[in-house]
Design an enzyme around this catalytic site. Structure first.
Site, mmCIF file in Angstrom:
data_model
loop_
_atom_site.group_PDB
_atom_site.id
_atom_site.type_symbol
_atom_site.label_atom_id
_atom_site.label_comp_id
_atom_site.label_asym_id
_atom_site.label_seq_id
_atom_site.Cartn_x
_atom_site.Cartn_y
_atom_site.Cartn_z
ATOM 1 N N ARG A 81 25.094 -15.004 46.668
ATOM 2 C CA ARG A 81 24.379 -14.354 45.561
ATOM 3 C C ARG A 81 24.386 -12.841 45.720
ATOM 4 N NH1 ARG A 81 18.512 -16.009 45.119
ATOM 5 N NH2 ARG A 81 18.684 -14.276 43.671
ATOM 6 N N ILE B 259 5.370 -7.113 52.855
ATOM 7 C CA ILE B 259 5.573 -7.335 51.417
ATOM 8 C C ILE B 259 5.319 -8.785 51.010
ATOM 9 C CG2 ILE B 259 7.222 -7.117 49.493
ATOM 10 C CD1 ILE B 259 6.557 -4.417 50.812
ATOM 11 N N ASP C 146 14.023 -6.370 52.788
ATOM 12 C CA ASP C 146 15.306 -7.082 52.667
ATOM 13 C C ASP C 146 16.200 -6.892 53.890
ATOM 14 O OD1 ASP C 146 15.653 -6.512 49.078
ATOM 15 O OD2 ASP C 146 14.406 -7.873 50.259
ATOM 16 N N CYS D 126 14.695 -16.119 45.637
ATOM 17 C CA CYS D 126 14.386 -16.576 46.993
ATOM 18 C C CYS D 126 12.905 -16.915 47.114
ATOM 19 C CB CYS D 126 14.736 -15.471 48.002
ATOM 20 S SG CYS D 126 16.459 -15.013 47.964
ATOM 21 N N ASN E 108 20.619 -4.971 43.525
ATOM 22 C CA ASN E 108 19.322 -4.854 42.869
ATOM 23 C C ASN E 108 19.254 -3.753 41.820
ATOM 24 O OD1 ASN E 108 18.520 -7.080 44.229
ATOM 25 N ND2 ASN E 108 17.396 -5.977 45.812
ATOM 26 N N ARG F 43 5.363 -15.441 44.303
ATOM 27 C CA ARG F 43 5.981 -14.208 43.780
ATOM 28 C C ARG F 43 5.597 -14.092 42.305
ATOM 29 N NH1 ARG F 43 12.190 -13.648 45.439
ATOM 30 N NH2 ARG F 43 11.794 -11.440 45.029
ATOM 31 N N PRO F 44 4.348 -13.694 42.045
ATOM 32 C CA PRO F 44 3.856 -13.665 40.659
ATOM 33 C C PRO F 44 4.535 -12.565 39.836
ATOM 34 C CG PRO F 44 2.255 -12.683 42.137
ATOM 35 C CD PRO F 44 3.354 -13.219 43.003
ATOM 36 N N ILE F 45 4.306 -12.599 38.533
ATOM 37 C CA ILE F 45 4.805 -11.521 37.660
ATOM 38 C C ILE F 45 3.646 -10.919 36.863
ATOM 39 C CG2 ILE F 45 7.161 -12.450 37.490
ATOM 40 C CD1 ILE F 45 6.425 -13.384 34.627
ATOM 41 N N ASP F 46 2.444 -10.988 37.433
ATOM 42 C CA ASP F 46 1.263 -10.477 36.712
ATOM 43 C C ASP F 46 1.357 -8.992 36.388
ATOM 44 O OD1 ASP F 46 0.968 -10.483 39.667
ATOM 45 O OD2 ASP F 46 -0.756 -9.228 39.187
ATOM 46 N N GLN F 47 2.013 -8.210 37.244
ATOM 47 C CA GLN F 47 2.140 -6.773 36.961
ATOM 48 C C GLN F 47 3.147 -6.502 35.841
ATOM 49 O OE1 GLN F 47 0.025 -4.384 38.551
ATOM 50 N NE2 GLN F 47 -0.857 -6.424 38.899
ATOM 51 N N ARG G 172 15.833 -14.317 40.289
ATOM 52 C CA ARG G 172 14.578 -13.571 40.126
ATOM 53 C C ARG G 172 14.720 -12.535 39.005
ATOM 54 N NH1 ARG G 172 9.186 -13.557 40.985
ATOM 55 N NH2 ARG G 172 8.367 -11.457 41.292
HETATM 56 C C1 EPZ Z 1 12.754 -7.009 44.308
HETATM 57 O O1 EPZ Z 1 12.021 -8.204 44.114
HETATM 58 C C2 EPZ Z 1 14.070 -7.420 44.940
HETATM 59 N N1 EPZ Z 1 14.760 -8.319 44.030
HETATM 60 C C3 EPZ Z 1 13.822 -8.120 46.264
HETATM 61 O O2 EPZ Z 1 15.112 -8.294 46.870
HETATM 62 C C4 EPZ Z 1 13.010 -7.211 47.181
HETATM 63 O O3 EPZ Z 1 12.635 -7.961 48.323
HETATM 64 C C5 EPZ Z 1 11.750 -6.725 46.475
HETATM 65 O O4 EPZ Z 1 12.087 -6.108 45.214
HETATM 66 C C6 EPZ Z 1 10.994 -5.690 47.302
HETATM 67 O O5 EPZ Z 1 11.836 -4.614 47.576
HETATM 68 C C7 EPZ Z 1 15.407 -7.783 42.975
HETATM 69 O O6 EPZ Z 1 15.416 -6.586 42.785
HETATM 70 C C8 EPZ Z 1 16.120 -8.756 42.085
HETATM 71 P P1 EPZ Z 1 8.337 -6.709 43.997
HETATM 72 P P2 EPZ Z 1 10.663 -8.163 43.230
HETATM 73 O O7 EPZ Z 1 7.913 -6.915 42.601
HETATM 74 O O8 EPZ Z 1 10.842 -7.245 42.101
HETATM 75 C C9 EPZ Z 1 4.143 -8.789 44.580
HETATM 76 C C10 EPZ Z 1 16.875 -9.411 47.885
HETATM 77 O O9 EPZ Z 1 16.970 -9.917 49.008
HETATM 78 N N2 EPZ Z 1 4.094 -8.798 43.120
HETATM 79 O O10 EPZ Z 1 8.570 -5.327 44.513
HETATM 80 O O11 EPZ Z 1 10.257 -9.558 42.944
HETATM 81 C C11 EPZ Z 1 5.225 -9.681 45.144
HETATM 82 O O12 EPZ Z 1 4.768 -11.012 45.282
HETATM 83 C C12 EPZ Z 1 15.624 -9.625 47.074
HETATM 84 O O13 EPZ Z 1 17.750 -8.683 47.350
HETATM 85 C C13 EPZ Z 1 2.920 -9.172 42.480
HETATM 86 O O14 EPZ Z 1 1.927 -9.503 43.126
HETATM 87 O O15 EPZ Z 1 9.651 -7.544 44.291
HETATM 88 C C14 EPZ Z 1 5.509 -9.039 46.482
HETATM 89 O O16 EPZ Z 1 4.548 -9.476 47.416
HETATM 90 C C15 EPZ Z 1 14.639 -10.548 47.767
HETATM 91 N N3 EPZ Z 1 2.886 -9.171 41.125
HETATM 92 C C16 EPZ Z 1 5.299 -7.548 46.203
HETATM 93 O O17 EPZ Z 1 4.496 -7.480 45.018
HETATM 94 C C17 EPZ Z 1 3.977 -8.814 40.370
HETATM 95 O O18 EPZ Z 1 3.883 -8.831 39.120
HETATM 96 C C18 EPZ Z 1 6.576 -6.776 45.941
HETATM 97 O O19 EPZ Z 1 7.299 -7.468 44.949
HETATM 98 C C19 EPZ Z 1 5.159 -8.439 41.031
HETATM 99 C C20 EPZ Z 1 5.191 -8.436 42.405
#
Ligand code: EPZ
Length: 434
Positions: free
Chosen positions: A399, A329, A307, A117, A23, A122-126, A93
């Site tokens: 992966r 999470i 994770d 996964c 990551n 898993r939005p990207i709004d932030q 992702r």
């Molecule tokens: C990263 O995903 C990791 N992936 C994930 O690891 C890990 O589970 C996650 O961080 C949490 O530690 C990579 O780094 C490639 P988040 P990411 O943004 O960035 C919500 C693995 O097994 N959210 O921290 O997608 C989201 O839905 C993978 O190696 C929003 O609502 O995680 C989640 O509920 C799986 N809006 C929470 O925040 C957004 O714009 C945390 O997501 C972004 C996220």
């Protein structure tokens, strides 16, 4: 179809070397797109996610050289904005990091909505909130993300993240690094791989402070120069082997780690009665074959990592007593429980809470890897089960785990990759009969 075939019941014994952090690597590779020079990156994990990102950079015109097993050089000086292989982007992702990196480099970006996964929404709004604050126009259309900096360059901003998000924090760092002026990210995620990305960028001439805290300050610079960097060890790969050693009742020295990054995992394993001894860059894990129950709530770092949740689930279904896991999470990260049930586990799931009745005597079965870490959990269960376990959809596991079968076999596991002839699907059979 390739499957893992595991004959369980053998405690893991010996030593294992941990690879570079997936990551961190999946953010550092896109970051190399922003560097006006050659980046020499050591401890690059050899996994399919990094392979895909390196292929995408090559399509954009970067020159990628493999120096040795885990050292590569990336020269992005001749990259041009063009359509990258969207079929690859859709699979991972981390393709969202190309938004921040391409905006920094080209002033515009076109990527697919990210894959990865499936744990529910898993939005990207932030991410979008951050890019908008930095002055980018973002449009999501037909499964693509289009981004444009109106005057060709982003400008600094103060951004408060509504949710602690690893991806959004890293993506905003990427976009702010070459922007004009200062950016402040508040309510930032604090994971070790965020610190690693900041350290990589700073070694190439960026000015990023506070990574690893919840407030990160980025002073935009005009360009980044080449340099060398070594990626930190993978906290989750290390944790996976720690849990596998504990669950099988073995004794394993996990080498090339940063023990501080494993604090939460070590503490939780000690609660189960597992011995965890910490050294400078390794940890020794001794299982005792008589695991105690434990309760877990997954949280952003430094809390217990989501994770590592499936892997602990595989261990807790064998522990003495009832354990509760609360997934803090994601909405739906218990799909692996159905596979554990096929092996004899007694687990009740209700939304984000799973209750592990424990004391299961797992038996081998044909099961599936539902996603990356669920797959690792099922491997751990197979190592502990009596009899043979066949795991399909192992591409998910490949992966994120470098040489998983090789490393486990070196620890005495009876695991191999077997290629089974593909079953004709029932539709073909019906035609044949008809
Ligand atoms: C990263 O995903 C990791 N992936 C994930 O690891 C890990 O589970 C996650 O961080 C949490 O530690 C990579 O780094 C490639 P988040 P990411 O943004 O960035 C919500 C693995 O097994 N959210 O921290 O997608 C989201 O839905 C993978 O190696 C929003 O609502 O995680 C989640 O509920 C799986 N809006 C929470 O925040 C957004 O714009 C945390 O997501 C972004 C996220």
């Amino acid at each position: 179809m390739e499957k893992y075939v595991i004959k369980g019941g053998k405690p893991l014994q010996g030593e294992v070397d941990i690879s570079g952090a997936k990551n961190a690597a999946v953010a550092i590779i896109p970051a190399a797109l922003m560097v006006d020079g050659v980046c020499r990156i050591e401890n690059m994990p050899q996994i399919s996610d990094t392979d895909m990102l390196l292929t995408i950079l090559t399509h954009l015109g970067a020159e990628v050289k493999l120096i040795n097993g885990s050292t590569i050089e990336i020269d992005s000086r001749n990259v041009k904005f063009s359509d990258a292989p969207f079929d690859l982007m859709r699979k991972i992702r981390a393709s969202y990091y190309l938004i921040g990196a391409m905006l920094s480099r080209f002033g515009s970006a076109k990527t697919t909505m990210p894959g990865g996964c499936n744990f529910g929404v898993r939005p990207i709004d932030q991410h979008i909130k951050g890019m908008n604050a930095l002055g980018a126009d973002i449009e999501v259309r037909n499964g693509f993300v289009y981004a444009e900096a109106p005057d060709g360059r982003l400008h600094g901003a103060k951004i408060y993240l509504d949710k602690v998000s690893v991806g959004a924090t890293m993506n905003i760092i990427l976009a702010a690094t070459l922007a004009t002026g200062r950016t402040i990210i508040e309510n930032a995620a604090r994971e070790p791989h965020i610190v690693d990305l900041a350290n990589f960028l700073n070694s190439m001439g960026a000015d990023i402070r506070g990574a690893g805290t919840d407030t990160i300050k980025v002073n935009g610079v005009d360009k980044l120069h080449g340099g060398s960097y070594s990626i930190i060890p993978d906290q989750i790969e290390a944790g996976t082997y720690m849990v596998a050693a504990a669950a099988t009742g073995g004794e394993v020295l996990i080498k090339n780690v940063i023990p501080k990054h494993l604090d939460c995992i070590s503490a939780k394993l000690r609660e189960t009665g597992t011995i965890v001894l910490e050294y400078e860059d390794s940890v020794l894990v001794k299982g005792n074959g008589n695991l105690r129950k434990a309760n877990i709530k997954t949280l952003p770092y430094p809390g217990f990592p989501t994770d590592m949740q499936p892997q602990m689930g595989a261990l807790l279904c064998m522990a003495n007593g009832t354990s509760v896991i609360t997934e803090g999470i994601y909405d739906n990260r218990f799909k692996y429980v159905n596979e554990l049930r096929k092996m004899g586990a007694d687990v009740q799931v209700d939304g984000r809470i799973a209750i592990f009745e424990g004391r299961a005597k797992l038996t081998g079965a044909p099961v599936m890897a539902c996603d990356l870490r669920a797959g690792a959990a099922i491997v751990i269960a197979g190592l502990c089960a009596s009899g043979t376990t066949e795991i399909e959809d192992i591409h998910f596991i490949e992966r994120g785990y470098e040489n998983f079968v090789g490393k486990l076999r070196a620890l005495g596991a009876d695991i191999s990759i077997v290629d089974f002839p593909d079953e004709p699907d029932i539709h073909e059979k019906v035609i044949a009969i008809g």
